[in-house]
Design an enzyme around this catalytic site. Sequence first.
Site, PDB file in Angstrom:
ATOM      1  N   ARG A  26     -35.983 -16.003 -39.287  1.00 40.38           N
ATOM      2  CA  ARG A  26     -36.942 -15.543 -38.170  1.00 40.38           C
ATOM      3  C   ARG A  26     -37.534 -17.410 -38.437  1.00 40.38           C
ATOM      4  O   ARG A  26     -38.100 -17.518 -37.393  1.00 40.38           O
ATOM      5  CB  ARG A  26     -38.116 -15.382 -39.787  1.00 40.38           C
ATOM      6  N   GLY A  93     -28.442  -6.447 -38.333  1.00 40.89           N
ATOM      7  CA  GLY A  93     -29.794  -5.748 -38.490  1.00 40.89           C
ATOM      8  C   GLY A  93     -31.009  -6.681 -38.572  1.00 40.89           C
ATOM      9  O   GLY A  93     -32.087  -5.897 -37.519  1.00 40.89           O
ATOM     10  N   ARG A 121     -27.177   2.228 -35.862  1.00 40.05           N
ATOM     11  CA  ARG A 121     -27.128   2.713 -36.527  1.00 40.05           C
ATOM     12  C   ARG A 121     -29.273   2.717 -36.321  1.00 40.05           C
ATOM     13  O   ARG A 121     -29.124   2.145 -35.290  1.00 40.05           O
ATOM     14  CB  ARG A 121     -28.037   0.892 -37.411  1.00 40.05           C
ATOM     15  N   SER A 166     -41.295  -1.843 -45.214  1.00 43.17           N
ATOM     16  CA  SER A 166     -39.826  -2.467 -45.324  1.00 43.17           C
ATOM     17  C   SER A 166     -40.375  -3.623 -44.001  1.00 43.17           C
ATOM     18  O   SER A 166     -40.637  -3.936 -43.229  1.00 43.17           O
ATOM     19  CB  SER A 166     -39.502  -0.850 -44.152  1.00 43.17           C
ATOM     20  N   GLN A 168     -38.547  -5.529 -42.018  1.00 40.12           N
ATOM     21  CA  GLN A 168     -38.180  -5.453 -41.200  1.00 40.12           C
ATOM     22  C   GLN A 168     -39.117  -5.062 -40.026  1.00 40.12           C
ATOM     23  O   GLN A 168     -39.737  -5.440 -38.434  1.00 40.12           O
ATOM     24  CB  GLN A 168     -36.752  -5.098 -40.803  1.00 40.12           C
ATOM     25  N   ASP A 313     -32.087  -5.817 -51.636  1.00 42.77           N
ATOM     26  CA  ASP A 313     -30.780  -5.537 -50.724  1.00 42.77           C
ATOM     27  C   ASP A 313     -29.952  -6.256 -52.412  1.00 42.77           C
ATOM     28  O   ASP A 313     -28.527  -6.409 -51.838  1.00 42.77           O
ATOM     29  CB  ASP A 313     -30.629  -6.975 -50.555  1.00 42.77           C
ATOM     30  N   LYS A 340     -28.571   0.967 -44.375  1.00 41.85           N
ATOM     31  CA  LYS A 340     -28.439  -0.348 -43.777  1.00 41.85           C
ATOM     32  C   LYS A 340     -26.598  -0.652 -42.903  1.00 41.85           C
ATOM     33  O   LYS A 340     -26.001   0.242 -42.523  1.00 41.85           O
ATOM     34  CB  LYS A 340     -28.199  -0.952 -45.770  1.00 41.85           C
ATOM     35  N   ARG A 386     -22.101  -7.167 -48.687  1.00 42.66           N
ATOM     36  CA  ARG A 386     -23.451  -6.917 -49.982  1.00 42.66           C
ATOM     37  C   ARG A 386     -21.895  -6.123 -50.632  1.00 42.66           C
ATOM     38  O   ARG A 386     -21.991  -5.505 -52.648  1.00 42.66           O
ATOM     39  CB  ARG A 386     -24.521  -6.124 -49.635  1.00 42.66           C
TER      40      ARG A 386
HETATM   41  C1  S3P Z   1     -34.888  -7.735 -44.293  1.00 40.25           C
HETATM   42  C2  S3P Z   1     -35.100  -7.015 -44.891  1.00 40.25           C
HETATM   43  C3  S3P Z   1     -34.489  -5.855 -45.444  1.00 40.25           C
HETATM   44  C4  S3P Z   1     -33.700  -5.992 -46.054  1.00 40.25           C
HETATM   45  C5  S3P Z   1     -32.338  -6.879 -44.943  1.00 40.25           C
HETATM   46  C6  S3P Z   1     -33.235  -8.265 -44.757  1.00 40.25           C
HETATM   47  C7  S3P Z   1     -35.408  -9.015 -43.680  1.00 40.25           C
HETATM   48  O1  S3P Z   1     -34.846  -5.121 -45.278  1.00 40.25           O
HETATM   49  O2  S3P Z   1     -32.739  -4.582 -46.936  1.00 40.25           O
HETATM   50  O3  S3P Z   1     -31.020  -6.974 -45.187  1.00 40.25           O
HETATM   51  O4  S3P Z   1     -34.423  -9.804 -43.454  1.00 40.25           O
HETATM   52  O5  S3P Z   1     -36.742  -9.311 -43.212  1.00 40.25           O
HETATM   53  P1  S3P Z   1     -36.159  -3.387 -44.725  1.00 40.25           P
HETATM   54  O6  S3P Z   1     -36.528  -3.583 -43.514  1.00 40.25           O
HETATM   55  O7  S3P Z   1     -35.462  -2.413 -45.842  1.00 40.25           O
HETATM   56  O8  S3P Z   1     -36.831  -4.822 -45.190  1.00 40.25           O
END
Ligand code: S3P
Length: 427
Positions: A26, A93, A121, A166, A168, A313, A340, A386
């Site tokens: 970020r 991702g 994904r 989430s 993300q 995670d 994931k 992981r």
């Molecule tokens: C992440 C959020 C998590 C996590 C991923 C990284 C992020 O996912 O599992 O490895 O950097 O925002 P979610 O979007 O499901 O919270």
Amino acid sequence: MSVFIEKTDTLRGEVNIPGDKSVSHRALILGALAEGDTRLHHFLKAQDCIDTIKCLQVLGISIEEDEQDIIVHGKGLYGLSEPGRVLDVGNSGTTLRLFPGILAAQNFVSEISGDNSLLRRPVDQFLAPVMEMGAIISFKQDNNCPPLVILPSDIHGIFYDSPIASAQVKSSILFTALYADSPTTIIEPYQSRNHTELLLEAFGAHLDCTPLSIVIKPAGQLTGCELTVPGDISSAAYFITAALITKDSKITLRGVGMNPTRNGFIDVILSMGADVEILNVKSGLEPTADLIVTSSSLHGVTLSGEIIPRTLDEIPILMVLSCFAEGITVIRDNGELRLKESSRIDVTAENLRKMGANITATGDSIVIEGGHPLHGAIIGTKYDHRVAMSFAIAALGATGKTELIGSECVNISYPGFYDTLKSLFPA
Ligand code: S3P
């Protein structure tokens, strides 16, 4: 590539926990969109974050590295240049989710792709709100998975009541909202990690946050800044577990990120009876602390609801840990983990069963009966970092030898993981 790991009773020493992956991604992206330079201390130089750097470079952003830091020369919210090729996010991702809204607001067409695992994904869930905001995005194939094609679009503010917690999904909306013609509101059922909100504020964006809601105003501009990335609690979780499950261990972990929206793992292990001292708490962009972890007798717990997004995670390593706890551990509400890097729950459960664990994983519920001794086995990591790190730790508490196939995938989030683990073995 395989690594072989044998049982050990004793771990001693110290680990400086590498920078947080979510924060590193970020901070790079916001640095690129800001006016002026951004200097990042303790940035995570792992494959996922390197892929974000490469994508930003293809978009015309100059990023330098000196001995300690990464310096991003920002070009402003609309300063990205048309990429001469497909943006390859590799296995990341997070990069895939953070980019589309930002790209839609630029005045050029772009395409995002990634490695074979990423191309499997589904991304429709996080694209839906970004497209509701006006982003014009299409799938190259008819499967809701990348590659994605993104066209120049007009972005509008929305009210989004998210069905899932989430970070993300939330962050992809927040980044898109910087370009909107009106404010955006996001509501979450439980609070997911809030790194994006904290960083946006550090770069000068205007947000109004409560634990379950955020209102963000369109940004006139972001301003470059100097930041220290906290240590990644997800990386620390492997060493914490290693010390807890081995017989005679005491280790110190330095600079562990203690953001309360992210450190559910610490709350869970404390409730299981773990001996963890929390020292030298420091404030900054996010709080950090040093942890002293000592071998412990643990008992099973039941986890569901708000704790799950705070320890998302860490669920594979919690599954390992629960095999060494007395009694039953139940982990509910984790269906998201099937989307994931691999179907993490199934891969972890299958491999733990190979090692002798008593574990069932059905729907979004995992039940582990602890106390069944584990033995070494051949572990297929499915190239999920992981999973690989979780089984490197399980191997320390299992009789005989464990082989990890595809062990090099740890480079995605933790280059040097095996060397650091070895450094804790008695001489
Ligand atoms: C992440 C959020 C998590 C996590 C991923 C990284 C992020 O996912 O599992 O490895 O950097 O925002 P979610 O979007 O499901 O919270």
